[in-house]
Design a protein around this motif. Sequence first.
Motif, PDB file in Angstrom:
ATOM      1  N   GLU A 106      15.362  -6.730  -7.919  1.00 23.45           N
ATOM      2  CA  GLU A 106      14.904  -8.184  -6.665  1.00 23.45           C
ATOM      3  C   GLU A 106      15.322  -9.219  -7.551  1.00 23.45           C
ATOM      4  O   GLU A 106      15.441  -9.288  -8.354  1.00 23.45           O
ATOM      5  CB  GLU A 106      13.319  -8.301  -6.631  1.00 23.45           C
ATOM      6  CG  GLU A 106      12.388  -8.374  -8.620  1.00 23.45           C
ATOM      7  CD  GLU A 106      10.713  -8.236  -8.108  1.00 23.45           C
ATOM      8  OE1 GLU A 106      10.537  -8.230  -9.285  1.00 23.45           O
ATOM      9  OE2 GLU A 106      10.961  -8.077  -7.521  1.00 23.45           O
ATOM     10  N   ASN A 115      14.751  -6.791   3.601  1.00 19.84           N
ATOM     11  CA  ASN A 115      14.519  -6.320   1.918  1.00 19.84           C
ATOM     12  C   ASN A 115      15.188  -7.923   1.569  1.00 19.84           C
ATOM     13  O   ASN A 115      15.049  -7.932   0.268  1.00 19.84           O
ATOM     14  CB  ASN A 115      14.047  -5.720   1.093  1.00 19.84           C
ATOM     15  CG  ASN A 115      13.784  -4.415   1.228  1.00 19.84           C
ATOM     16  OD1 ASN A 115      12.617  -4.190   1.500  1.00 19.84           O
ATOM     17  ND2 ASN A 115      14.363  -3.226   1.558  1.00 19.84           N
ATOM     18  N   GLN A 173      16.943   5.662   6.249  1.00 16.58           N
ATOM     19  CA  GLN A 173      16.533   6.166   5.234  1.00 16.58           C
ATOM     20  C   GLN A 173      16.487   7.532   4.077  1.00 16.58           C
ATOM     21  O   GLN A 173      15.931   8.127   3.433  1.00 16.58           O
ATOM     22  CB  GLN A 173      14.431   5.522   4.749  1.00 16.58           C
ATOM     23  CG  GLN A 173      14.665   4.420   5.241  1.00 16.58           C
ATOM     24  CD  GLN A 173      12.998   4.600   5.434  1.00 16.58           C
ATOM     25  OE1 GLN A 173      12.177   4.819   5.530  1.00 16.58           O
ATOM     26  NE2 GLN A 173      12.888   2.710   5.878  1.00 16.58           N
ATOM     27  N   THR A 189      18.736   2.065  -6.659  1.00 15.51           N
ATOM     28  CA  THR A 189      18.180   1.185  -6.633  1.00 15.51           C
ATOM     29  C   THR A 189      18.384  -1.038  -6.877  1.00 15.51           C
ATOM     30  O   THR A 189      18.435  -0.776  -7.830  1.00 15.51           O
ATOM     31  CB  THR A 189      17.034   1.292  -7.159  1.00 15.51           C
ATOM     32  OG1 THR A 189      16.160   2.553  -6.921  1.00 15.51           O
ATOM     33  CG2 THR A 189      15.743  -0.114  -6.826  1.00 15.51           C
ATOM     34  N   VAL A 211      21.684  -1.355   3.299  1.00 18.94           N
ATOM     35  CA  VAL A 211      20.051  -2.042   3.046  1.00 18.94           C
ATOM     36  C   VAL A 211      19.741  -2.266   3.883  1.00 18.94           C
ATOM     37  O   VAL A 211      20.171  -2.955   5.166  1.00 18.94           O
ATOM     38  CB  VAL A 211      19.739  -2.839   1.542  1.00 18.94           C
ATOM     39  CG1 VAL A 211      19.067  -2.732   1.361  1.00 18.94           C
ATOM     40  CG2 VAL A 211      20.751  -2.233   0.695  1.00 18.94           C
ATOM     41  N   GLU A 212      17.975  -2.215   4.080  1.00 17.60           N
ATOM     42  CA  GLU A 212      17.081  -2.735   5.408  1.00 17.60           C
ATOM     43  C   GLU A 212      17.243  -3.590   5.031  1.00 17.60           C
ATOM     44  O   GLU A 212      17.149  -4.801   4.165  1.00 17.60           O
ATOM     45  CB  GLU A 212      15.987  -2.006   5.109  1.00 17.60           C
ATOM     46  CG  GLU A 212      15.277  -0.501   5.445  1.00 17.60           C
ATOM     47  CD  GLU A 212      14.576   0.104   5.524  1.00 17.60           C
ATOM     48  OE1 GLU A 212      14.052   0.972   6.508  1.00 17.60           O
ATOM     49  OE2 GLU A 212      13.746   0.424   4.164  1.00 17.60           O
ATOM     50  N   THR A 215      12.737  -8.310  -2.291  1.00 18.17           N
ATOM     51  CA  THR A 215      12.244  -6.859  -2.079  1.00 18.17           C
ATOM     52  C   THR A 215      12.811  -5.682  -3.028  1.00 18.17           C
ATOM     53  O   THR A 215      13.665  -5.358  -2.457  1.00 18.17           O
ATOM     54  CB  THR A 215      11.058  -6.554  -1.490  1.00 18.17           C
ATOM     55  OG1 THR A 215      10.243  -7.711  -1.106  1.00 18.17           O
ATOM     56  CG2 THR A 215      10.224  -5.099  -1.798  1.00 18.17           C
ATOM     57  N   SER A 216      12.514  -5.176  -4.785  1.00 20.24           N
ATOM     58  CA  SER A 216      13.906  -3.970  -5.336  1.00 20.24           C
ATOM     59  C   SER A 216      13.785  -3.032  -4.282  1.00 20.24           C
ATOM     60  O   SER A 216      12.728  -2.717  -3.159  1.00 20.24           O
ATOM     61  CB  SER A 216      12.972  -3.746  -6.458  1.00 20.24           C
ATOM     62  OG  SER A 216      13.943  -2.297  -7.121  1.00 20.24           O
ATOM     63  N   CYS A 217      15.129  -2.377  -4.147  1.00 19.59           N
ATOM     64  CA  CYS A 217      15.703  -1.054  -2.440  1.00 19.59           C
ATOM     65  C   CYS A 217      16.296  -0.867  -2.908  1.00 19.59           C
ATOM     66  O   CYS A 217      16.904  -1.448  -3.836  1.00 19.59           O
ATOM     67  CB  CYS A 217      14.947  -1.623  -1.620  1.00 19.59           C
ATOM     68  SG  CYS A 217      16.466  -3.746  -1.603  1.00 19.59           S
ATOM     69  N   GLN A 236      20.932   8.714  -1.683  1.00 21.10           N
ATOM     70  CA  GLN A 236      20.466   7.221  -2.073  1.00 21.10           C
ATOM     71  C   GLN A 236      21.607   6.840  -3.584  1.00 21.10           C
ATOM     72  O   GLN A 236      22.374   7.748  -3.552  1.00 21.10           O
ATOM     73  CB  GLN A 236      19.437   7.070  -3.000  1.00 21.10           C
ATOM     74  CG  GLN A 236      18.838   5.285  -2.996  1.00 21.10           C
ATOM     75  CD  GLN A 236      17.078   5.345  -4.367  1.00 21.10           C
ATOM     76  OE1 GLN A 236      16.963   6.327  -3.453  1.00 21.10           O
ATOM     77  NE2 GLN A 236      17.254   4.428  -4.674  1.00 21.10           N
TER      78      GLN A 236
END
Length: 434
Positions: A183, A212, A173, A180, A208-209, A163-165, A177
Motif C-alpha cells: 500500500e 485495490n 485470481q 505483492t 492488478v484488480e 490496499t496491499s495486493c 502471482q
Amino acid sequence: MRHFLPRAAVALVIFGISHVLAIRECEATPVFKRIDSRFSSGDYSRQWLEDHIDGVQMQQWYQVETDDKRRGWIAEDHILTPLKLVSEATLTEDAPLRSSPSLDDLLPGRVLKKATSVLILEVLGSWARTQPLPASENQESWIPTDLLQPKVENGGSRAFVHTSCPLFVMPGQYGRQIETIDEQTYVDILSEKKDWFEVRTRTSTGFVEKRNLWSARDLNAKAARPALLQTPLRSEASPTADLVANLGLGTKLSIVSSKALKWGRVKISSLGTMWWPIMEDEAQSKLQATDAPTIVRSEDLFKRKIFDMAASQTIPSLKFLSADGVYRTLDNDRWTKIPTFKNENYPIAIAKNGSVFVGPYRSDNHGETFQQWIRWDGLVSSLRRDRVRSDKVRIAEIRPDDEEGRQITLRLSTADGQSIRLRTHDGGRNWSRF
C-alpha cells in the motif's frame, strides 16, 4: 479507575546537550529537516530565523471536509490529488520557467502562457516538473501545482495502491502471482481490461484488480484521499496547528479551498540545513494563543523525581519522560508537555516500530495523539479468574515483546505490594496470566 501506581525510582542516563540559541518562549518557532516532515527537530527564536534566512520555499495546503463533516487542513505532500495520477495538465495562468523546485531559481525572461498544455514528468511536494507540449520543441520547467489543471479524461497514467495486493501475470485470481505490491505505492497504468489494470511497478509488469487502486477517475477537481496511513488533519494550514484527527487511507475528502504556506531555509550549526514555516503575524499570534504548549527545559525537568523514561529506536532524537506529567523531546533540551496526561505519572515503553505506550494509552504517530489500547473487560476477566480484585491493581511496567507492539507483557502491582504479570498477543484485547 486509576491505572497505575508510581514505582521505584528508575535508573536514567540524563541526556544533556546545550542549545545553540538562547530562546525566548514567546518567540519559539519549530524547525524541520524537510518541508514534508511530520515532526520538528526543535524550536528556535523567530527573530534569529528571520535574520539568518537564506532561501524561501512554498508548500500548498488544502482545506478539506470528510464525509462526517470534519474540516481541516492537509499539506499537499500528504494528500492524493488527481494531479499526482495524470500525465498532462493545463496552465491556469502565466507561469515563469524555473530550473528547480524553488521560488528563487527563475529562468530570466522565460514565461509559459496561460492555457499551455504540459506533460507532467514528476510531482515533488507542491511542484511539478513539466515539459510544454509538443515536448520536442520546448524546455523543461518546474511549475507550482496550484497553477496546473489536471486532464483526467483518459483516466490518468498512474494509480495509487491503497490496499496491499498481488500482481498477476494475467488478469484473473488464478493466474501466477509475480509479487505483492505494498500500500501507498504508485504504479504506471499500461492498459485497462474490465475489472483489471495492467500496471508497471519498479521491478515488474502485470495485472492488478482495480478495487485495490485509485486512478484519476476515482477523484476529480474537488475530491481527494489521504496519502498516508495516518494523515494529520490540522485546524490551520500549518504543521504546528492543532491536530483535528488522523485520517486513514480510505477517507473520502472534498476539497474546500487551498492556500500556500511559505517556508524559510536556514543553516543551523548543529543540525545543518533546516526549514521553518513563515506565517503572517496575525496567523502566528493566533496559533500561539490557541496552541501554546507547556515547555520545560532539561535542567528544570531533571530536578523532579523521574518516574519513567524511554527513547525511540525509529527516531533517535525522540524521547518521552514521565515526571509530574508526560513530556516529549526531539533535542534533549526542551520538553513539551503532552496535555492528555495532565500531571499524572505513567510507565512508558516504545516498540521497535515506534509505537509509544504510556500506561493504558498508545500512540502510533510518535506521540502526537494517543488512544486507549487496553481492553479492560478482557484484562479484568483474566484477573477475576485468578481471584484478583481489579480495583486493587496498578500498571507498573509495560514491555512490548515484538516489533509491532502486538505481543505485550504487563506487570501490575497490587495494594499489598505483589506483582502480577499478564501477556497479550493481540494488542490488548485478550490477556493471560503467567
